[in-house]
Design a protein around this motif. Sequence first.
Motif, PDB file in Angstrom:
ATOM      1  N   ALA A 109      42.049  31.834  47.432  1.00  0.00           N
ATOM      2  CA  ALA A 109      43.307  31.613  47.761  1.00  0.00           C
ATOM      3  C   ALA A 109      43.780  30.336  47.389  1.00  0.00           C
ATOM      4  O   ALA A 109      44.853  30.105  46.631  1.00  0.00           O
ATOM      5  N   GLU A 110      42.999  29.594  47.691  1.00  0.00           N
ATOM      6  CA  GLU A 110      43.496  28.173  47.053  1.00  0.00           C
ATOM      7  C   GLU A 110      43.360  27.720  45.562  1.00  0.00           C
ATOM      8  O   GLU A 110      44.274  26.977  45.101  1.00  0.00           O
ATOM      9  N   TYR A 113      46.278  30.325  43.724  1.00  0.00           N
ATOM     10  CA  TYR A 113      47.564  30.617  43.968  1.00  0.00           C
ATOM     11  C   TYR A 113      48.477  30.230  42.871  1.00  0.00           C
ATOM     12  O   TYR A 113      49.673  30.809  42.789  1.00  0.00           O
TER      13      TYR A 113
END
Length: 131
Positions: A109-110, A113
């Motif tokens: 996710a980091e 994104y």
Amino acid sequence: MKTTPELSAGQGDVYSANCPSRAALALIGSKWALLIVPLLAEQPVRNNELMRRIEGISQKMLTQTLRELERNGLVERHDHRTVPPHVEYRLTPLGHSLSSTLVVLDRWAEQHYPALLAAQHDFDQAESGDS
């Protein structure tokens, strides 16, 4: 006397609506559990530290999520029985087996994104152009 449902390891089917593994997915897929479990993998943590580290979580949701994780054998609560109260939460071996998977998801996710935000922007632009 308590009875425990008979469970067969490795026989779950998450696509079946009545399979208990579906409830396990709902638990570990909850917004707060996804953040709490990897934090507890680092070391035992007190309630206030969890509140400081997980921005946006309310005390009520933190307590509910910790209790549900404890109920499902992923987290254990250790009360040091001191004054003032000193309670820590830590992962159980079952919780540690889950945390390594969730840490990978967190890093994904980091890392991704920006691509997700760009896709949202492109979609929204295309949608507004269709009006």
